[in-house]
Design a protein around this motif. Structure first.
Motif, PDB file in Angstrom:
ATOM      1  N   SER A 168     101.858   9.307  23.183  1.00  0.00           N
ATOM      2  CA  SER A 168     101.365   8.407  22.143  1.00  0.00           C
ATOM      3  C   SER A 168     101.805   6.972  22.383  1.00  0.00           C
ATOM      4  O   SER A 168     101.099   6.028  22.005  1.00  0.00           O
ATOM      5  CB  SER A 168     101.870   8.873  20.773  1.00  0.00           C
ATOM      6  N   PHE A 169     102.959   6.795  23.048  1.00  0.00           N
ATOM      7  CA  PHE A 169     103.463   5.450  23.282  1.00  0.00           C
ATOM      8  C   PHE A 169     102.600   4.677  24.280  1.00  0.00           C
ATOM      9  O   PHE A 169     102.672   3.446  24.344  1.00  0.00           O
ATOM     10  CB  PHE A 169     104.925   5.493  23.766  1.00  0.00           C
ATOM     11  N   ILE A 170     101.756   5.381  25.045  1.00  0.00           N
ATOM     12  CA  ILE A 170     100.785   4.728  25.912  1.00  0.00           C
ATOM     13  C   ILE A 170      99.413   4.728  25.255  1.00  0.00           C
ATOM     14  O   ILE A 170      98.689   3.721  25.262  1.00  0.00           O
ATOM     15  CB  ILE A 170     100.711   5.432  27.282  1.00  0.00           C
ATOM     16  N   LEU A 174      95.964   1.658  23.329  1.00  0.00           N
ATOM     17  CA  LEU A 174      94.671   1.675  24.013  1.00  0.00           C
ATOM     18  C   LEU A 174      93.568   2.190  23.089  1.00  0.00           C
ATOM     19  O   LEU A 174      92.412   1.749  23.177  1.00  0.00           O
ATOM     20  CB  LEU A 174      94.764   2.545  25.270  1.00  0.00           C
ATOM     21  N   ILE A 175      93.929   3.110  22.204  1.00  0.00           N
ATOM     22  CA  ILE A 175      92.961   3.608  21.221  1.00  0.00           C
ATOM     23  C   ILE A 175      92.695   2.533  20.160  1.00  0.00           C
ATOM     24  O   ILE A 175      91.564   2.313  19.741  1.00  0.00           O
ATOM     25  CB  ILE A 175      93.475   4.908  20.586  1.00  0.00           C
ATOM     26  N   ALA A 176      93.763   1.849  19.751  1.00  0.00           N
ATOM     27  CA  ALA A 176      93.621   0.819  18.721  1.00  0.00           C
ATOM     28  C   ALA A 176      92.697  -0.311  19.168  1.00  0.00           C
ATOM     29  O   ALA A 176      92.013  -0.923  18.343  1.00  0.00           O
ATOM     30  CB  ALA A 176      94.989   0.262  18.347  1.00  0.00           C
ATOM     31  N   THR A 177      92.667  -0.596  20.473  1.00  0.00           N
ATOM     32  CA  THR A 177      91.808  -1.666  20.994  1.00  0.00           C
ATOM     33  C   THR A 177      90.444  -1.158  21.444  1.00  0.00           C
ATOM     34  O   THR A 177      89.642  -1.930  21.971  1.00  0.00           O
ATOM     35  CB  THR A 177      92.497  -2.370  22.176  1.00  0.00           C
ATOM     36  N   GLY A 178      90.176   0.143  21.264  1.00  0.00           N
ATOM     37  CA  GLY A 178      88.869   0.688  21.596  1.00  0.00           C
ATOM     38  C   GLY A 178      88.653   1.020  23.052  1.00  0.00           C
ATOM     39  O   GLY A 178      87.551   1.417  23.436  1.00  0.00           O
ATOM     40  N   PRO A 236      98.320   9.601  16.282  1.00  0.00           N
ATOM     41  CA  PRO A 236      97.271   8.648  15.880  1.00  0.00           C
ATOM     42  C   PRO A 236      96.474   9.187  14.699  1.00  0.00           C
ATOM     43  O   PRO A 236      96.304  10.385  14.529  1.00  0.00           O
ATOM     44  CB  PRO A 236      96.393   8.549  17.133  1.00  0.00           C
ATOM     45  N   THR A 237      95.956   8.279  13.902  1.00  0.00           N
ATOM     46  CA  THR A 237      95.179   8.670  12.725  1.00  0.00           C
ATOM     47  C   THR A 237      93.739   8.171  12.802  1.00  0.00           C
ATOM     48  O   THR A 237      92.998   8.277  11.831  1.00  0.00           O
ATOM     49  CB  THR A 237      95.819   8.101  11.442  1.00  0.00           C
TER      50      THR A 237
END
Length: 241
Positions: A168-170, A174-178, A236-237
């Motif tokens: 999750s720390f990687i 990357l998910i938050a920025t799409g 992540p949510t």
């Protein structure tokens, strides 16, 4: 002699001296290193050396004071204290999922291009374990590419090469920025898959429980406290694609 000097320093109330910290590479780069400046500011008389590596480390021969490792690669003969649990996130680029579809069960990974991690310690390709109804299982996967560096696997996934498994720390930034989209998350994802990715447990390790140098004791307590509810160590949510 080192223990004697440490005890004298402890009696004087000072935290000082050299401190060599070894960490697995990805966790060290993304989680440990950003915390070190705050430790240095709190203890300015400690001289910190960081050793980032996924190979076996001989704490005695290499004069390492503290090691940070996940459970599967703990070195024998060391005192180990669990400091963090990192959720594992399966993810792929939006372009890959648009072209190839979204796997709805772990077993469906056998039909997708999977980007896997080769463990430097023994050369094995790391399995992708899940927990389902209290039972651990690792589904068969179709390995399209293998690498011994997690950040490279993340870059391959961003470029659309396939699905990979990241801490999750990687994955979270990357998910938050799409750049990547998550798979098999709790909520609607869990209802479909009835399985959760098995997390990685991280430990801080040192040689001697009884005679800890003051700098080692301070760092162990500092890192354990800093990792409590760390934002990069949360599931992540974001909604599933």
């Amino acid at each position: 002699m080192a223990s004697a000097r440490s005890e004298v320093t402890a009696l004087q109330g000072a935290v000082q001296g050299p401190l060599k910290v070894s960490s697995s590479m990805a966790f060290g780069r993304h989680v440990v290193a950003p915390l070190v400046p705050a430790f240095m500011a709190r203890y300015p008389q400690v001289q910190v050396e960081l050793l980032m590596t996924d190979r076996n480390v001989d704490h005695l021969k290499e004069d390492v004071d503290v090691g940070i490792r996940y459970r599967q690669v703990l070195e024998p003969g060391l005192v180990a204290r669990r400091i963090a649990t990192a959720p594992m996130v399966f993810c792929a680029s939006p372009a890959y999922l648009q072209q190839h579809g979204n796997p709805t069960t772990p077993e469906a990974l056998a039909e997708h291009a999977c980007l896997a991690f080769r463990m430097p310690l023994d050369g094995r390709v790391m399995q992708w374990p899940f927990l389902r109804d209290g039972t651990r299982f690792a589904p068969a996967i179709q390995v399209a590419a293998v690498c011994n560096d997690i950040d490279t696997l993340a870059a391959l996934a961003i470029a659309g090469a396939g699905i990979t498994r990241l801490g999750s720390f990687i994955a979270n930034p990357l998910i938050a920025t799409g750049q990547l989209e998550p798979l098999f998350l709790p909520g609607s994802g869990r209802a479909r898959t009835r399985a959760d990715p098995e997390p990685l447990e991280y430990f801080v390790c040192f040689r001697d429980r009884e005679h800890l140098p003051t700098a080692v004791r301070a760092f162990v307590d500092f890192i354990a406290d800093a990792l409590q509810d760390h934002p990069l160590l949360r599931v992540p949510t974001w909604p599933l694609a």
